[in-house]
Design an enzyme around this catalytic site. Structure first.
Site, PDB file in Angstrom:
ATOM      1  N   GLU A 261       0.837  -1.196   0.000  1.00  0.00           N
ATOM      2  CA  GLU A 261       0.000   0.000   0.000  1.00  0.00           C
ATOM      3  C   GLU A 261       0.877   1.254   0.000  1.00  0.00           C
ATOM      4  O   GLU A 261       1.947   1.240   0.607  1.00  0.00           O
ATOM      5  CB  GLU A 261      -0.929  -0.006   1.215  1.00  0.00           C
ATOM      6  CG  GLU A 261      -1.945  -1.138   1.203  1.00  0.00           C
ATOM      7  CD  GLU A 261      -2.920  -1.081   2.382  1.00  0.00           C
ATOM      8  OE1 GLU A 261      -2.779  -0.174   3.235  1.00  0.00           O
ATOM      9  OE2 GLU A 261      -3.810  -1.944   2.459  1.00  0.00           O
ATOM     10  N   HIS A 279      -8.262   1.139   1.626  1.00  0.00           N
ATOM     11  CA  HIS A 279      -8.024   1.058   3.075  1.00  0.00           C
ATOM     12  C   HIS A 279      -8.823   2.139   3.819  1.00  0.00           C
ATOM     13  O   HIS A 279      -8.280   2.975   4.545  1.00  0.00           O
ATOM     14  CB  HIS A 279      -6.541   1.186   3.395  1.00  0.00           C
ATOM     15  CG  HIS A 279      -6.167   0.540   4.700  1.00  0.00           C
ATOM     16  ND1 HIS A 279      -4.943  -0.001   4.949  1.00  0.00           N
ATOM     17  CD2 HIS A 279      -6.875   0.351   5.843  1.00  0.00           C
ATOM     18  CE1 HIS A 279      -4.894  -0.504   6.167  1.00  0.00           C
ATOM     19  NE2 HIS A 279      -6.069  -0.296   6.736  1.00  0.00           N
TER      20      HIS A 279
END
Length: 529
Positions: A261, A279
């Site tokens: 990420e 997220h």
């Protein structure tokens, strides 16, 4: 008057909390590194989210700081060890995001079942493909939840509200706790995968959970089932997930987290039956407000009255307390760790008895480190401060007793843990008031230092057992450093603790378990003194 610096963007409710408690507060987010260094020494407390990194030079310059509050769960941006050394309490807010993250998981389940993201994209493109988007009805289906902690328990409740049958894999909840939640507990992830129509994940990313959902587990899932991950990237093997969704083995998958990420590029994005979000588990106005209020209240309580809530590091002790408690803390942690590694989770009751000198010292830190050792094998961010809270959240009953006398020792701690496997006990003492020793296991007298690589086994008290155990270790090239035996004359059984120089493989432990007259073999790594 204490003075607080809010160093990152945060809900204004935090400012209101501090001012209501007569605490001076400066809201100064977004400062440069030079500006932060110039002001950090003026504050007694700092509240952060994830933008400000309190490490190195900046932390060293925070001479007055007594407490750091993180509005959120992760504290990667804080040097917790450095804070502990300086007596700075580091707090987080582990419960502010629970409901919103649970709701996102349920939303992903519903969206995947009804193909909402794909149908929305198609409709906006001017198409009207009613026949293409044939969904799955959730009522009556079986949902599987991996991890029944704070978030997972809420997901279970919400899925039951959708009239789904809920099955749970969580080695840390007992059968009694599962029954109270109204869910069915299963023993393995594989069993859960084979049983349910929808599988959702709510566990931390640990060594034990990395790629927990791998090609084997995904292959065991029913054809046409759905996988959802709103926990942590890395728990699901993304290559295996890609293959399963591309082949049609899985009907759909929904992800809020990724192995890397920010996930700006990922081959999973190629597949129409995988829906993704960036997220956003904690991204609601309510959650952001909750964590801001919670962190401000916790910090204010500590600054004004010394009350510690949701600390992620052990509170500092005076030099005298540290000197007195240090050997007891080591003994207590090793006792908890020994049972945590030699008894499968699913604990329902923990009882600690303090006898002799141990009954007269500060017992609360000892209870905490026992629970820390017991739970730390598979739990994320458990420490001596939050272990009691986490144990109670899992429905574990904790009790303690004290007695000024002891039958055989000047000081003694007895630990008894009850769970799905039955009951396991261990007693420990201090030799010369400083050297920890285990002196009794499962009512059998056996003495050894709680250190290094320990193989624990129980057996029928018959000739040849020790020789056969030694032969297995010798064949594996494992040297024995210490070998302690204990016998139960009334039952015809015996126990042994073997300290070995190198960790045994699972194959070695399995070979020992299969030996004649051997009843149980378990292994624990207890570290150095």
């Amino acid at each position: 008057m204490p003075k607080v610096w809010i160093a990152d963007k945060m809900s204004s409710r935090a400012i209101e909390v501090f001012k209501a408690r007569n605490i001076e507060v400066d809201y100064k987010p977004g400062l440069s590194d030079e500006e932060k260094l110039s002001i950090v020494g003026d504050y007694d407390a700092i509240a952060v989210r994830s933008s400000t990194t309190l490490k190195g030079e900046l932390l060293e310059a925070a001479k007055r700081v007594k407490v750091i509050g993180r509005a959120g769960i992760g504290v990667d941006n804080v040097d917790v060890e450095g804070c502990s050394r300086r007596g700075i309490v580091v707090m987080n807010t582990p419960f502010g995001n629970t409901i919103t993250t649970a709701e996102l998981a349920v939303a992903h389940i519903v969206a995947a079942a009804r193909m909402i993201p794909q149908a929305s994209e198609s409709t906006k493109a001017g198409k009207w493909e009613k026949s293409r988007f044939m969904g799955m009805e959730l009522t009556g289906k079986k949902a599987g939840v991996i991890g029944a902690g704070n978030i997972g328990a809420i997901v279970c409740d919400r899925l039951k509200g959708l009239h789904m049958s809920v099955f749970v894999y969580d080695p840390f909840i007992s059968d009694e706790r599962a029954s109270a939640m109204g869910v069915t507990k299963v023993e393995t992830v594989a069993e859960l995968a084979e049983t349910v129509d929808i599988l959702t994940i709510h566990v931390p990313l640990l060594a034990a959970t990395r790629n927990l959902i791998n090609a084997d587990i995904i292959g065991r899932m029913k054809k046409g089932s759905i996988l959802v991950n709103c926990a942590r990237g890395g728990i699901v093997d993304e290559d295996a997930l890609y293959d399963a969704c591309a082949s049609g083995h899985l009907r759909a998958a929904a992800l809020d987290v990724f192995a890397t990420e920010p996930a700006r590029e990922n081959r999973l994005f190629e597949l129409d039956n995988i829906s993704c979000t960036p997220h956003i588990g904690a991204s609601t106005n309510e959650a952001q407000e909750n964590v801001a209020v919670q962190v401000a209240e916790q910090m204010a309580d500590y600054l004004l009255s010394g009350v510690v809530s949701n600390a992620v590091n052990v509170p500092s002790l005076t030099q005298e307390e540290q000197r007195l408690l240090a050997p007891y803390l080591l003994l207590a942690e090793r006792m908890g760790s020994f049972i945590g590694q030699t008894m499968k989770p699913g604990y329902s009751r923990v009882k600690v008895s303090f006898e002799g000198k141990a009954a007269s010292i500060n017992r609360k830190p000892l209870i905490n480190v026992i629970l820390q050792g017991l739970l730390s094998q598979s739990m994320e961010e458990v420490n001596a401060v939050n272990a009691g809270m986490l144990a109670k959240d899992r429905g574990i009953d904790i009790s303690e007793t004290g007695s000024d006398s002891s039958d055989h020792f000047a000081t003694l701690i007895k630990l008894e843990v009850e769970g799905d496997e039955g009951v396991r006990t261990v007693s420990g003492t201090l030799f010369d008031e400083r050297r920890p020793r285990l002196v009794n296991i499962d009512t059998c007298e056996v003495e050894i230092a709680p250190v290094g690589n320990l193989i624990f086994f129980q057996n029928e008290d018959k000739p040849g057992v020790i020789a056969s155990i030694g032969a297995v270790l010798a064949d594996a090239g494992i040297n024995i450093g210490d070998f302690r035996l204990g016998r139960r004359e009334d039952t015809g059984s015996a126990v042994a603790l073997i300290q070995v120089d190198t960790p045994p493989s699972q194959d070695v432990l399995d070979r020992m378990s299969e030996l004649r007259h051997v009843l149980e073999v378990r292994y624990a790594e207890l570290g150095d003194m």
